[in-house]
Every structure is written in C-alpha cells, then in structure tokens.
Design an enzyme around this catalytic site. Structure first.
Site, short mmCIF file in Angstrom:
data_model
loop_
_atom_site.label_atom_id
_atom_site.label_comp_id
_atom_site.label_asym_id
_atom_site.label_seq_id
_atom_site.Cartn_x
_atom_site.Cartn_y
_atom_site.Cartn_z
N GLU A 77 -11.93 3.14 -6.77
CA GLU A 77 -10.43 2.98 -6.44
C GLU A 77 -10.71 1.84 -5.31
OE1 GLU A 77 -8.26 6.17 -4.48
OE2 GLU A 77 -6.73 4.72 -3.76
N GLU A 112 -9.29 24.51 4.67
CA GLU A 112 -8.19 23.81 3.75
C GLU A 112 -8.99 22.74 3.00
OE1 GLU A 112 -8.48 23.58 7.17
OE2 GLU A 112 -8.57 21.57 7.97
N HIS A 128 -13.17 24.70 8.60
CA HIS A 128 -11.81 24.22 7.75
C HIS A 128 -11.67 24.50 6.32
CE1 HIS A 128 -10.54 21.42 11.21
NE2 HIS A 128 -11.67 21.49 11.39
N CYS A 164 -9.88 26.07 13.24
CA CYS A 164 -10.70 25.22 14.37
C CYS A 164 -10.08 25.36 15.80
CB CYS A 164 -11.01 23.92 13.87
SG CYS A 164 -12.31 22.90 14.25
N GLY A 187 -7.38 20.17 15.93
CA GLY A 187 -6.79 19.11 16.74
C GLY A 187 -7.83 19.04 17.85
N SER A 233 0.71 -1.11 -0.05
CA SER A 233 -0.02 -0.21 0.07
C SER A 233 0.80 1.44 0.04
CB SER A 233 -1.06 -0.10 0.93
OG SER A 233 -0.13 0.01 2.42
N1 GLN Z 1 -11.35 20.03 19.35
C1 GLN Z 1 -12.13 21.20 19.09
C2 GLN Z 1 -13.57 20.89 19.05
O1 GLN Z 1 -14.19 19.83 19.04
C3 GLN Z 1 -11.47 21.60 17.64
C4 GLN Z 1 -12.12 20.49 16.50
C5 GLN Z 1 -11.17 20.73 15.49
O2 GLN Z 1 -9.96 21.42 15.45
N2 GLN Z 1 -11.46 19.82 14.15
O3 GLN Z 1 -14.52 21.95 18.87
#
Ligand code: GLN
Length: 544
Positions: free
Chosen positions: A140, A508, A506, A381, A354, A12
């Site tokens: 895929e 990105e 987000h 976020c 995060g 992989s």
């Molecule tokens: N931990 C944070 C929340 O749950 C931010 C989530 C994230 O960064 N995707 O709101």
C-alpha cells in the site's frame, strides 16, 4: 513473488488501508499466503514520534516497532502478526542509503534517487516477501498519486513490475467518486485525472476501486472503464459501510477475488468466509445496548483510539451486545459537573494510554467514579498508572501522590521513570516497547479472563508503578496480579470490586475480529452483568 500494489488518488483518507486489508483477506480466504507492506512517504523513521492528531494512533508491533495505524488494520483483517519491516518510510529508506554511502558501499558513485533510493525500495520489498514466505505481497502506497513524496516509491514499483514480468504484479488504484450538486450527481472526472497522473509515471492500473457514499451505477462503471482503459468488470465500487469488516464481502460480491486470481495467475479456489460471516451476523444482530465511557485527551480524532474502537467491535461481533462508545474529553470533565453526572451512569469506563499532564485531573475523577461506584473499569497503560495514583490519593490518603511524568519532584512518586530510561536522551524508539512476557497470579481476575497464567502483550511506556508502594496498595486491596520477567508490575486489580483492572500493556493491539481480546470481553461481560442486576427484566445472551 507476486506483488499487488494499492495506490490512491484524488484525496487521502479514502480508506485505502481498509481496501488493502480487504484485498489481502480475499486472497487469504482462498488459501493463498499473503502479507502486506505499508509505505509511508514521510521522513520520520517511524510513527513513534508523531502526535496522534497527525496520523492517528501509533500502532505497536510485537518487535516493538511503532508503526502506522494501517498495520493494525492489516493484522486484524489477516489475523496475522507483522514485523516492523512491513512499515517502510522515506526516513528508513534514506537512512539505509546514507549509511551505505558513509560505509563506502557505492564505490565512488554519485548517490541518486534513481537508481539508489529506488533500488533500496525494491530490495526491501523483495526481502520482506522472502522473509514472510508469502505468495503475494500487497504494497500500500500512502499518500496520493501526484505527491512529490511518493514519486520514488511509485517509480520503484513500476521498475519492479517490469523486472518481474507479466502476470506477477498488478496495480489497484483507489479513487474518490464524489457526489455533488443539488441533484446529487456522482462525478468521475477526479478519477479520470488521477488515473492519467498514474499513467504519466508509467503505471497502468488493472483495477480501479471507486469510493463514495453510494454504489456506482453500471453507467458510471462503464464511463470510468472507457476513460481509464480498464475493463468494466475491473471498476469496483466500495460505498461507505457501517462496519469496515463488510468490505471484503463487498469486494467479493463484485468478483474481485476471481479477478485478482486471474491477474496474478493464482489458483482460484472457492473462498472460505464462514467465521467472518458469523462474526458479521452476530455484530449486526446485537441487542441489549451498553454504554462504555472512553476518557482520553485525543477524543476529537477517533483514529487516535482506533484499536480500542476496533476491539469493542470485535466484542460486539462475538457477544452480540450492542456497544456504544461515549467519548469524554478528560480536560473538560473537571470543569463540567453535568459530564461527571453523565459518567456516573456509564455501564463501563475505560481510560486508555496517554502522555503528559494535560487531562490527568479528569482521568483521576473518572477512575474515582468507577472505583467508588462499582462501575467496571479497565485502565490501559496511562489509565493503569493513573488508577494507582487515584488509589494512593483516595484510599491510602496521600493527597500529593502522582506520577513523576506530571511532577518530577513529587514527594509521593507512585509512578516513576523506568530505571533504564534515566540514561536515554533520544525520544524516537526508546520506550519500553513491544511484546513482553507477563506472568499472572493464579486465581486472579486477569488470569481467569485469559484462562492462563503466561501471556505476551505489547508495551509502549517510559514510566512504571513504583515498587515501593506495592505493599501498601496490597494491604488496602489493590493487588499486583501480573508481573514481567524482571518483576515489574504489569497489572493491578481491586478486591471487592466487580471489575477494576489496570494493565501496563496495550491489549487493544492484539484484538482481532475472529479472536476478541479477553480483557475487552471481560469488561463488557462485567458491564452487562451489572446492568442485569440493576434491571433483571432484560436477560442477555452474552452472559448465558
Ligand atoms: N505516559 C506513560 C508512560 O510513558 C504511559 C504511556 C502510555 O499510556 N502509552 O509510561
């Protein structure tokens, strides 16, 4: 409906997702409507509950599906948004089959892998093709041929090819041609074995894509052709590329576009790569290097931040600024003063999303450095929520300020659990997810970057800025510049700072090579502008 299946052999991690995306691009460049489906043969229903160290980042779709990161590759290469049905997992298929069994849909029959699971797989692939209105569906198959997990999927696709008949379906097999030994010899044996494995289950590949460090010689192509029973022109080589967006052109140069058109009996119109080539030329010719510091906690595995990395590639291919990403492990930062000193010299700082308490101290420091040092900052976020915490501590003078994600009993809950989350017990698919409308304050930094005041962005979070602190923030210069329809805080920006922006969503996930995201563009432009003020000798094309 025409179907192009991409399987993988030997190992992989060969870049099957990029290969599939590139094959899709080849067809799209010919004006053919395509879509892509990813099969993940694991029992998880979706990728949302998996640690990024297992399979890389969780990619969020408009409809809120937490998908495999390959869906991000597909969206970027095709320039199309996909829905959650395009990520098929064993978990989803089994769940559907078991639900049907419980309802009594199988009318007393013994429910089996063949025909019921395979039937469900075929039905789903057909359904997606119809819903997407695509002329060609690329499928895929994750994992490696020979894995027990992927057997039902390959069997279903074999049956489908029989049902669809000649010229309606083709199989592409991606393999590794390793270069080994003291003289660096390229070896075709693993490819031979994996093609044999595929043929044992009744699938004969039409095209073999050999991955490896260097281009395959004509001799090696001939050898693979002979042993694997495909014509030499259908043995394609993709040597490692400096940038993944080169791959469609690598395939095109070997005649793959025309070959696919022939295999699937499609019109072979001349392909159009004008914008794509312009992007690549700008990317390759980039100058005036800047360094963007990425402060996260999964920095060991770059795939955990794949969409961020790609978003910066898109900006480089648009502005012609050479962007170097420098990774800082948020946990190491507070322990290592030399890292902190280095971070102070960054041209821009980004703290991505995060979860949990690990690394929060380091992220707070990084944000403090950006805020007080006038370094352009983008917080995404968690990087946005922690920026609010840092501001509460550093400017409002609330040393105990934190998010209830770190300390549920804190006396200063600057970031707190979303109201509707308080009742939720399950972890899978229960966050505030997917595309939500955000209204931006006219004249704000964020509205200027987008050039509009209504946007849709993708979300994935459980916590939010506590509205009780918003007035105090504003009085001290950190203002709300974006709100959701229900009034939730979606963005914060700092007055008097050249670029200090945090967003709950987000960005990105929406950046594309042909349409870089305005927030990433803005961050890089701000970094370039700041650098030019510091050393006016080097004007950059980006700002002109
Ligand atoms: N931990 C944070 C929340 O749950 C931010 C989530 C994230 O960064 N995707 O709101």
């Amino acid at each position: 409906m025409k179907v192009l299946v991409v399987s993988g052999g030997v190992i992989s991690g060969l870049g099957k997702g990029i290969t599939t995306s590139s094959l899709g691009r080849l067809l799209k460049a010919r004006g053919i409507a395509v879509t892509i489906v990813k099969i993940d043969p694991y029992l998880n229903v979706d990728a949302g509950t998996m640690n990024p160290y297992q399979h890389g980042e969780v990619f969020v779709l408009d409809d809120g599906t937490e998908a495999d990161l390959d869906l991000g590759n597909y969206e970027r290469f095709l320039g199309q948004s996909l829905s959650g049905s395009h990520n098929l997992t064993t978990g989803k298929i089994y769940r559907a089959v078991i639900e049907k069994e419980r309802r009594g849909d199988y009318l007393g029959n013994t429910v089996q892998i063949i025909p019921h699971v395979t039937g469900e797989i075929k039905r789903t692939v057909r359904e997606i093709a119809e819903a997407a209105g695509a002329e060609v569906v690329l499928v895929e198959v994750g994992g490696t041929v020979g894995d027990i997990e992927s057997m039902p999927f390959l069997e279903a696709l074999r049956e489908l090819s029989y049902e669809l008949g000649e010229g309606e379906m083709a199989f592409v097999h991606t393999t590794l041609v390793p270069v080994v030994g003291p003289v660096g010899e390229a070896k075709t044996k693993p490819t031979q074995h994996s093609v044999r494995e595929l043929r044992a289950i009744g699938i004969r590949p039409n095209l073999i894509i050999a991955r490896g460090p260097a281009p395959l010689t004509a001799d090696l192509k001939a050898k693979i052709s002979l042993f694997c029973d495909v014509p030499p022109e259908a043995v394609i080589s993709i040597p490692d590329q400096p940038l993944i967006y080169e791959v469609p052109l690598v395939l095109e140069a070997q005649g793959v576009g025309a070959l696919l058109a022939r295999l699937l009996r499609l019109p072979d119109r001349p392909p159009d790569y004008a914008a794509w080539k312009e992007f690549l030329a700008t990317y390759r010719g980039a100058t005036s290097p800047i360094e963007v510091a990425m402060v996260g906690k999964y920095t060991e595995l770059k795939d955990a931040y794949l969409s961020h990395i790609e978003a910066f590639h898109h900006v480089q291919g648009h502005l012609g600024v050479e962007i170097g990403l420098r990774w800082y492990d948020a946990e190491d930062l507070p322990k290592n003063p030399s890292l902190e000193a280095r971070l102070r010299r960054a041209d821009a700082i980004l703290v991505p999303g995060g979860f949990g308490s690990r690394g929060v101290e380091g992220k707070l420091r990084a944000i403090g450095i950006a805020r007080t040092g006038g370094i352009p900052y983008l917080g995404i976020c968690y990087g946005f929520q922690i920026a609010a915490v840092e501001f509460a501590r550093g400017v409002l003078g609330l040393p105990h300020a934190t998010t209830t994600e770190v300390d549920p009993a804190t006396e200063e809950p600057v970031v707190c659990l979303l109201e509707e989350q308080k009742l939720r017990a399950e972890l899978g698919g229960t966050m505030r997810l997917g595309a939500q409308r955000v209204t931006l304050a006219a004249g704000s930094l964020v509205a200027r970057l987008y050039g509009k005041t209504e946007i849709w962005e993708r979300h994935r979070h459980r916590f939010e800025i506590n509205p009780a602190y918003v007035d105090r923030f504003a009085a001290a210069g950190l203002t709300v510049s974006g709100r959701a329809v229900d009034g939730r805080v979606e963005s914060l920006e700092l007055a008097g700072h050249p670029f200090f922006l945090g967003v709950q969503y987000h960005p990105e996930f929406l950046s594309r090579p042909e349409a870089p995201h305005p927030l990433f563009l803005g961050l890089v432009r701000a970094a370039v502008a700041r650098k030019e003020v510091a050393s006016p000798a080097a004007p950059s094309p980006a700002i002109a």
